[in-house]
Design an enzyme around this catalytic site. Structure first.
Site, PDB file in Angstrom:
ATOM      1  N   ARG A 233      35.686  31.278  46.822  1.00  0.00           N
ATOM      2  CA  ARG A 233      37.003  31.313  46.185  1.00  0.00           C
ATOM      3  C   ARG A 233      36.933  30.473  44.912  1.00  0.00           C
ATOM      4  O   ARG A 233      36.361  29.377  44.909  1.00  0.00           O
ATOM      5  CB  ARG A 233      38.075  30.742  47.111  1.00  0.00           C
ATOM      6  CG  ARG A 233      38.436  31.632  48.294  1.00  0.00           C
ATOM      7  CD  ARG A 233      39.199  32.881  47.850  1.00  0.00           C
ATOM      8  NE  ARG A 233      39.659  33.686  48.972  1.00  0.00           N
ATOM      9  CZ  ARG A 233      38.989  34.742  49.468  1.00  0.00           C
ATOM     10  NH1 ARG A 233      37.851  35.127  48.943  1.00  0.00           N
ATOM     11  NH2 ARG A 233      39.504  35.423  50.482  1.00  0.00           N
ATOM     12  N   GLU A 262      42.299  33.859  39.361  1.00  0.00           N
ATOM     13  CA  GLU A 262      41.974  35.271  39.461  1.00  0.00           C
ATOM     14  C   GLU A 262      43.215  36.144  39.336  1.00  0.00           C
ATOM     15  O   GLU A 262      44.220  35.814  39.975  1.00  0.00           O
ATOM     16  CB  GLU A 262      41.337  35.474  40.840  1.00  0.00           C
ATOM     17  CG  GLU A 262      40.333  36.567  40.886  1.00  0.00           C
ATOM     18  CD  GLU A 262      39.521  36.516  42.173  1.00  0.00           C
ATOM     19  OE1 GLU A 262      38.842  35.506  42.424  1.00  0.00           O
ATOM     20  OE2 GLU A 262      39.605  37.489  42.904  1.00  0.00           O
ATOM     21  N   HIS A 280      35.037  40.024  41.684  1.00  0.00           N
ATOM     22  CA  HIS A 280      35.288  39.802  43.126  1.00  0.00           C
ATOM     23  C   HIS A 280      34.898  41.037  43.961  1.00  0.00           C
ATOM     24  O   HIS A 280      35.759  41.685  44.570  1.00  0.00           O
ATOM     25  CB  HIS A 280      36.759  39.416  43.378  1.00  0.00           C
ATOM     26  CG  HIS A 280      36.953  38.687  44.673  1.00  0.00           C
ATOM     27  ND1 HIS A 280      37.956  37.787  44.895  1.00  0.00           N
ATOM     28  CD2 HIS A 280      36.253  38.729  45.835  1.00  0.00           C
ATOM     29  CE1 HIS A 280      37.884  37.312  46.130  1.00  0.00           C
ATOM     30  NE2 HIS A 280      36.852  37.875  46.727  1.00  0.00           N
TER      31      HIS A 280
HETATM   32  C1  DGY Z   1      37.361  37.995  51.806  1.00  0.00           C
HETATM   33  O1  DGY Z   1      37.402  38.827  52.731  1.00  0.00           O
HETATM   34  O2  DGY Z   1      37.868  36.884  51.935  1.00  0.00           O
HETATM   35  C2  DGY Z   1      36.657  38.399  50.571  1.00  0.00           C
HETATM   36  O3  DGY Z   1      36.805  37.522  49.535  1.00  0.00           O
HETATM   37  C3  DGY Z   1      37.072  39.792  50.136  1.00  0.00           C
HETATM   38  O4  DGY Z   1      36.044  40.587  50.385  1.00  0.00           O
END
Ligand code: DGY
Length: 322
Positions: A233, A262, A280
């Site tokens: 993240r 983001e 992402h």
């Molecule tokens: C998640 O599932 O948390 C990812 O970032 C998306 O694929």
């Protein structure tokens, strides 16, 4: 009468078909995130919500869901949801771990290779007709063999990234809340990891403790030849400090799949040539996204049928400890 579900965005058909068999489905037809006002309006009267990491499910949305019995997130991360507010109303928050481990680990390696071997710039160079013959100095990158991979956060994805390192002949060190049974990997403190690793790959979830875990102070501890990879993240890294570190060549480069604000990029990031930027796409394979849709659908159905879902962000709603 079927129970009602709000699905905030188009999903792979396999998941939608399962939902349609059980629920009366309201699906956002546009391939874009619903505005807060739309969410507040559409959640009313729904028994279930299937949402994405791009939807902010805060207390006001949860309260507006006057009949809401389950929130199923199409993701393993759940920092987009006010889990506390859901738990207070005894609403299970379901997630999709496990399924996206391999795809995300693969993409982490794609970023490691892309940034250490300058793949994106070399591709552009070739397309632009600039390749006029082999050269001993063209696009020199750095070896991975015998180098050290430092993994921050040794959950499923961190472990899958570590497993792949063996094939590249790398040493692996990692830091986590506690040591784990990871073959051929050494548990170290974050400080040791930052000073020793040639590649630092982030796999910790975003929490209050990991927000801005990597700032100027940590960049100053890294080798000037180190690369930072982030597929978890964005807010785990202070993006402004990262830009400064990349600009000043305090570190050699970075590979990013996620961003602090983001989908916005901090000004200055996209003009740097020592960073590879992806939108992402860690879990973005047909197989993985299809499985995620099926599991997210099953999670919602299971809860309404009185069964336990596959995985929960707030298991305490079933343990009776709320
Ligand atoms: C998640 O599932 O948390 C990812 O970032 C998306 O694929």
């Amino acid at each position: 009468m079927k129970p009602k579900i709000l699905v905030t965005r188009q999903l792979p058909e396999a998941g939608l078909n399962q939902l349609r068999a059980y629920f009366d489905v309201t699906l956002n037809p546009a391939d874009q995130t619903l505005e807060k006002g739309e969410l507040l309006d559409q959640i009313k009267g729904k028994d279930a919500l299937l949402c994405l990491l791009t939807d902010t499910i805060d207390q006001s949305i949860i309260e507006a869901g006057n009949r809401l019995k389950v929130i199923s997130n199409y993701a393993v991360g759940y920092n987009n949801i006010d889990v506390k507010a859901a738990t207070q109303r005894n609403i299970p928050v379901c997630i999709t771990p496990g399924i996206l481990t391999e795809a995300t680990a693969d993409l982490t390696w794609a970023l490691i290779l892309a940034v250490t071997r300058k793949i994106v710039a070399a591709d552009q160079f070739t397309r632009n007709g600039l390749f006029h013959g082999w050269s001993p100095t063209l696009f020199l990158g750095s070896d991975l063999t015998d180098k050290t991979l430092g993994i921050v956060g040794m959950g499923r994805i961190g472990a899958a990234v570590a497993k792949r390192a063996k094939g590249f002949g790398m040493k692996v060190i990692y830091t986590a809340r506690s040591p784990k049974e990871i073959p051929d990997a050494r548990y170290v403190s974050l400080d040791e990891l930052l000073t020793e690793a040639d590649i630092i790959s982030l796999h910790t979830p975003l929490t209050a403790e990991t927000h801005h875990l990597i700032t100027q102070e940590q960049f100053n501890q890294m080798k000037p030849t180190a690369y930072l990879i982030n597929t978890t993240r964005g807010p785990v890294v202070d993006e402004r400090d990262l830009i400064t570190a990349l600009k000043n060549h305090r570190i050699a480069g970075a590979g990013l799949d996620v961003y602090e604000n983001e989908p916005l990029l901090t000004p200055g990031l996209s003009s740097l040539d020592n960073v590879v930027l992806l939108p992402h796409i860690g879990s973005a394979t047909v197989e993985t996204r299809t499985k995620m849709a099926v599991i997210a659908a099953e999670n919602a159905i299971r809860v309404l049928q009185g069964e336990k879902p596959h995985a929960l962000a707030n298991p305490e709603v079933y343990n009776g400890t709320v």
